[in-house]
Design a protein around this motif. Sequence first.
Motif, PDB file in Angstrom:
ATOM      1  N   LEU A 157      29.590  42.227  42.175  1.00 55.13           N
ATOM      2  CA  LEU A 157      28.184  42.490  42.458  1.00 55.13           C
ATOM      3  C   LEU A 157      27.609  43.519  41.491  1.00 55.13           C
ATOM      4  N   ASP A 158      28.360  44.596  41.248  1.00 49.72           N
ATOM      5  CA  ASP A 158      27.908  45.611  40.286  1.00 49.72           C
ATOM      6  C   ASP A 158      27.715  45.014  38.906  1.00 49.72           C
ATOM      7  N   PHE A 159      28.697  44.218  38.464  1.00 47.99           N
ATOM      8  CA  PHE A 159      28.601  43.596  37.143  1.00 47.99           C
ATOM      9  C   PHE A 159      27.367  42.702  37.047  1.00 47.99           C
ATOM     10  N   SER A 160      27.105  41.927  38.104  1.00 48.14           N
ATOM     11  CA  SER A 160      25.978  40.999  38.081  1.00 48.14           C
ATOM     12  C   SER A 160      24.647  41.733  38.034  1.00 48.14           C
ATOM     13  N   TRP A 161      24.527  42.808  38.812  1.00 47.05           N
ATOM     14  CA  TRP A 161      23.280  43.575  38.792  1.00 47.05           C
ATOM     15  C   TRP A 161      23.036  44.203  37.422  1.00 47.05           C
ATOM     16  N   TRP A 162      24.077  44.783  36.845  1.00 47.61           N
ATOM     17  CA  TRP A 162      23.933  45.382  35.519  1.00 47.61           C
ATOM     18  C   TRP A 162      23.583  44.327  34.477  1.00 47.61           C
ATOM     19  N   LEU A 163      24.220  43.159  34.561  1.00 49.34           N
ATOM     20  CA  LEU A 163      23.937  42.081  33.617  1.00 49.34           C
ATOM     21  C   LEU A 163      22.486  41.637  33.728  1.00 49.34           C
ATOM     22  N   MET A 164      21.967  41.550  34.957  1.00 49.63           N
ATOM     23  CA  MET A 164      20.581  41.144  35.147  1.00 49.63           C
ATOM     24  C   MET A 164      19.617  42.154  34.518  1.00 49.63           C
ATOM     25  N   VAL A 165      19.898  43.430  34.720  1.00 44.69           N
ATOM     26  CA  VAL A 165      19.037  44.477  34.149  1.00 44.69           C
ATOM     27  C   VAL A 165      19.061  44.419  32.622  1.00 44.69           C
ATOM     28  N   ILE A 166      20.246  44.278  32.057  1.00 47.09           N
ATOM     29  CA  ILE A 166      20.378  44.231  30.598  1.00 47.09           C
ATOM     30  C   ILE A 166      19.650  43.016  30.028  1.00 47.09           C
ATOM     31  N   CYS A 167      19.812  41.860  30.662  1.00 55.04           N
ATOM     32  CA  CYS A 167      19.124  40.652  30.193  1.00 55.04           C
ATOM     33  C   CYS A 167      17.603  40.795  30.285  1.00 55.04           C
ATOM     34  N   GLN A 168      17.117  41.423  31.354  1.00 53.96           N
ATOM     35  CA  GLN A 168      15.679  41.625  31.494  1.00 53.96           C
ATOM     36  C   GLN A 168      15.152  42.602  30.439  1.00 53.96           C
ATOM     37  N   LEU A 169      15.924  43.637  30.137  1.00 52.69           N
ATOM     38  CA  LEU A 169      15.526  44.565  29.083  1.00 52.69           C
ATOM     39  C   LEU A 169      15.444  43.854  27.735  1.00 52.69           C
ATOM     40  N   ILE A 170      16.430  43.031  27.434  1.00 52.90           N
ATOM     41  CA  ILE A 170      16.411  42.273  26.177  1.00 52.90           C
ATOM     42  C   ILE A 170      15.190  41.365  26.119  1.00 52.90           C
ATOM     43  N   TYR A 171      14.896  40.721  27.249  1.00 52.87           N
ATOM     44  CA  TYR A 171      13.716  39.843  27.302  1.00 52.87           C
ATOM     45  C   TYR A 171      12.434  40.624  27.030  1.00 52.87           C
ATOM     46  N   VAL A 172      12.287  41.774  27.682  1.00 55.29           N
ATOM     47  CA  VAL A 172      11.074  42.574  27.500  1.00 55.29           C
ATOM     48  C   VAL A 172      10.964  43.069  26.063  1.00 55.29           C
ATOM     49  N   HIS A 189      27.611  34.984  38.979  1.00 51.90           N
ATOM     50  CA  HIS A 189      28.063  35.836  40.078  1.00 51.90           C
ATOM     51  C   HIS A 189      28.924  35.050  41.076  1.00 51.90           C
ATOM     52  N   VAL A 190      28.536  33.808  41.349  1.00 48.90           N
ATOM     53  CA  VAL A 190      29.329  32.973  42.262  1.00 48.90           C
ATOM     54  C   VAL A 190      30.738  32.785  41.704  1.00 48.90           C
ATOM     55  N   GLY A 191      30.831  32.493  40.411  1.00 48.96           N
ATOM     56  CA  GLY A 191      32.145  32.315  39.792  1.00 48.96           C
ATOM     57  C   GLY A 191      32.963  33.587  39.789  1.00 48.96           C
ATOM     58  N   LEU A 192      32.323  34.709  39.464  1.00 52.56           N
ATOM     59  CA  LEU A 192      33.037  35.989  39.456  1.00 52.56           C
ATOM     60  C   LEU A 192      33.498  36.378  40.860  1.00 52.56           C
ATOM     61  N   SER A 193      32.655  36.116  41.847  1.00 53.54           N
ATOM     62  CA  SER A 193      33.025  36.452  43.229  1.00 53.54           C
ATOM     63  C   SER A 193      34.230  35.632  43.675  1.00 53.54           C
ATOM     64  N   TRP A 194      34.209  34.335  43.368  1.00 55.82           N
ATOM     65  CA  TRP A 194      35.349  33.487  43.721  1.00 55.82           C
ATOM     66  C   TRP A 194      36.619  33.971  43.028  1.00 55.82           C
ATOM     67  N   LEU A 195      36.500  34.317  41.742  1.00 55.35           N
ATOM     68  CA  LEU A 195      37.666  34.754  40.979  1.00 55.35           C
ATOM     69  C   LEU A 195      38.248  36.052  41.535  1.00 55.35           C
ATOM     70  N   SER A 196      37.369  37.039  41.794  1.00 52.76           N
ATOM     71  CA  SER A 196      37.841  38.360  42.213  1.00 52.76           C
ATOM     72  C   SER A 196      38.258  38.405  43.683  1.00 52.76           C
ATOM     73  N   ILE A 197      37.551  37.684  44.543  1.00 51.08           N
ATOM     74  CA  ILE A 197      37.838  37.755  45.977  1.00 51.08           C
ATOM     75  C   ILE A 197      38.942  36.778  46.389  1.00 51.08           C
TER      76      ILE A 197
END
Length: 302
Positions: free
Chosen positions: A34-49, A12-20
Amino acid sequence: MAWISLGVLVLHVGLSWLSIVKLEMGLVGAAISLDFSWWLMVICQLIYVFTCCKDSWTGFSWLAFTDLIGFIGLSLASAVMLCLEYWCYMVLILLAGLLKNPEIQVDAASICMSVEGWLFMIPLGFIAASSVRVSNELGAGRPKAAKFSVAVMVSMSLIIESTFVILILTTRKVFPALFTNNKLVMAEASDLAVLLSLSIILCSVQPVLSGVAIGAGWQSKVAYVNIATYYLVGLPLGVLLGFKLPFGLQGIWSGVILGIALQTIVLVIMTLRTDWEKEAILAKLRVSSWGISTDKLSNGCS
């Protein structure tokens, strides 16, 4: 879960620097990253579960709809309970914009809210820990362990947050410079340091007890407590102190702090008066109604 969050944060830090900064997309870029990072976190947690939690996730089943009304009731009560708490601070920011010199008032309040938001992440972790721990111990028929875990988590949260309060009070003239170079805003934020410290101390205990309430199934009761303490006492008193009396932003925040203090006192009384043996029996009955062996649950929590 922590590693997933850390990995997404780094990305997210890298994406924020790139986009902003690099692509100069401004707030739009910040929102996209921010939207991309939140969605990525949810998807990764679903895969983990789905892949790693074999004992707790056995696939989709119609059993998920068993006693769904009861779960919806608890979920809605939890949402109302938490929203009433968070919205109180948002109302504080809105009221600050109605004061004289609103830009200075809102900027100073936002600085303090940012600091408190960072430090609130620690009690937020204890909310999750306390709700899970208390519910597990009660469901496993160990009321003394549930009671002891409450004392441990409240003590840990209070000690950690008190350390940060000492740091804030020590650097009260300096820490606003992390956010702004406006001398007027810095002076106003410094004046709010004592109120910020009081708020942090209260929020080191109150969220943990809210987590206990979630684990014990008291969400509906606490929602009513929040309405009474925040919206019938805290905010009206803050409006009185801030607008009718010459205390401005400090008066508004003082009212909110009083609301938090009253809520914390009520939660402490509820916790101290709790019959943990009775709560354990009720939890066992709920677990049994869902067709889960309490012996299996007890082994799973060991």
